[in-house]
Write an enzyme that holds these catalytic residues in place. Structure first.
Site, PDB file in Angstrom:
ATOM      1  CD  GLU A   1     -12.238  26.469  11.199  1.00  0.00           C
ATOM      2  OE1 GLU A   1     -11.789  25.407  11.540  1.00  0.00           O
ATOM      3  OE2 GLU A   1     -13.075  26.814  10.269  1.00  0.00           O
TER       4      GLU A   1
ATOM      5  CB  CYS B   1     -11.616  21.226   7.187  1.00  0.00           C
ATOM      6  SG  CYS B   1     -11.430  22.284   6.120  1.00  0.00           S
TER       7      CYS B   1
ATOM      8  CG  ASP C   1     -52.592  20.408  10.600  1.00  0.00           C
ATOM      9  OD1 ASP C   1     -54.071  20.213  10.579  1.00  0.00           O
ATOM     10  OD2 ASP C   1     -51.748  20.069  11.337  1.00  0.00           O
TER      11      ASP C   1
ATOM     12  NE  ARG D   1     -45.738  31.177   8.952  1.00  0.00           N
ATOM     13  CZ  ARG D   1     -45.921  29.973   8.968  1.00  0.00           C
ATOM     14  NH1 ARG D   1     -45.119  29.286   8.083  1.00  0.00           N
ATOM     15  NH2 ARG D   1     -46.536  29.277   9.703  1.00  0.00           N
TER      16      ARG D   1
END
Length: 359
Positions: A46, A69, A194, A201
């Protein structure tokens, strides 16, 4: 409202612990200001839209994807900013479930003479903000599970070879999914096998996701890419109470944040881990396996959305399964999801499933 929701999605993965909100100001039949929650959670949507509109905000309609808020935090309340700007009407789909707001923003604007309309595209907004609501109401983030498997449900050969089962287009889609989440989560087996970087990326992101590894004994390579870059991009390590104290200290010296996690059935308790992540402000977590971690999350009903990338190859029964043992004896006990999307990614298939309660 559809445009405001699309704007809000630009902030996904960047705004935690705050929700990714979009805002559009319309006056005289044209858009005079737009904005979305900025990286780190502020300024709020906002405020960005009001700054863009300037004096044109007076008398305008604000389309906001969540109740503005009403509490003082690092910035003043957005409902007060809308009142001060002279906005005539606010259209928002949902009430914010945060007890510091929870209808107070709407009440304050109505008391100031602003017309407030709610319920527009509420189901779409509910899905977009589901992670924020889960954090507030259940103290855990939204959990997306990704599996890249062969057509017979295998994620690696019998010898552990797994790169690459799916093609480059599917892998790019995975990076796009990483970019919309606050954190990427893998199990210790995946981290050992791994040596993943777990970064986004190929996409321009202001804030890389937190990289989380669940490893009971912290038996992770100390010369891995995660260890080498822990001071550059956050690394959080979930470990059991029986992890060696010298390993805990070593990882802390490397720059990692340690997350002590209780055990359940001899393994890290996935529910306890997600509760810890929610307490630390995460709203959306993207889990990329492996099989044991996927099984733990499914068994505890913690998977909200499932993205399965299927490649046109078969590895046979000796290959590593994409999901570990679930202990399912009857079909009625099996986790079930509803199909929400199917698309091709190059030569691979991506199908998206969501549990019924989250649809």
């Amino acid at each position: 409202m559809a445009q405001a929701l699309a704007l809000g999605r630009r902030g996904m993965g960047q705004t935690w612990p705050n929700p990714a909100v979009g805002c559009i100001l319309v006056a005289g039949g044209r858009v005079v200001g737009r904005g979305w929650t900025q990286p780190g959670g502020r300024p709020h949507a906002e405020v960005v839209a009001l700054k863009a509109a300037g004096p044109l905000a007076r008398g305008a309609t604000a389309y906001v994807t969540l109740e503005p808020c009403a509490h003082h935090g690092a910035t003043p309340p957005c409902c007060d900013a809308l009142i001060a700007a002279g906005v005539a009407r606010v259209v928002a789909p949902l009430t914010d479930s945060d007890p510091r707001v929870s209808g107070q923003g709407f009440d304050r604007m109505r008391a100031a003479g602003i017309e407030v309309i709610t319920g527009i595209m509420a189901s779409e907004a509910m899905h977009d903000h589901a992670g924020f609501f889960l954090k507030v109401e259940q103290s855990r983030p939204w959990l997306t599970l990704k599996l890249a498997m062969t057509m017979d449900g295998r994620i690696a050969t019998a010898t552990g070879e797994s790169q690459w089962i799916t093609g480059p287009q599917a892998r790019r889609a995975v990076h796009g999914l990483r970019a919309t989440h606050d954190a990427v989560l893998v199990g210790g087996g995946t981290a050992r096998a791994d040596n993943p970087r777990l970064t986004v990326r190929g996409f321009d992101v202001a804030r890389q996701p937190v990289r989380i590894v669940a490893s009971r004994h912290l038996d992770l390579p100390l010369l891995s890419d995660l260890a080498r870059t822990a001071k550059d991009v956050p690394v959080w390590l979930s470990h059991g109470p029986d992890a060696q104290s010298d390993l805990v200290k070593t990882w802390e010296q490397l720059g990692a944040t340690m997350l002590p996690t209780r055990l359940a059935g001899g393994r890290l308790d996935a529910q306890d881990l997600l509760a810890t992540l929610g307490q630390r402000g995460l709203t959306r977590v993207f889990c990329e396996g492996g099989g044991q971690l996927a099984a733990s999350l499914l068994a505890q009903d913690l998977v909200d959305e499932l993205h399965v990338f299927t490649a046109g190859m078969a590895l046979g029964a000796e290959g590593h399964p994409g999901i570990g043992a679930l202990g399912v004896d009857r079909l009625a006990e099996a986790p079930r999801f509803e199909l929400v999307d199917v698309r091709t990614q190059g030569g691979d298939l991506q199908h998206v499933w969501r549990k019924a309660a989250a649809t």
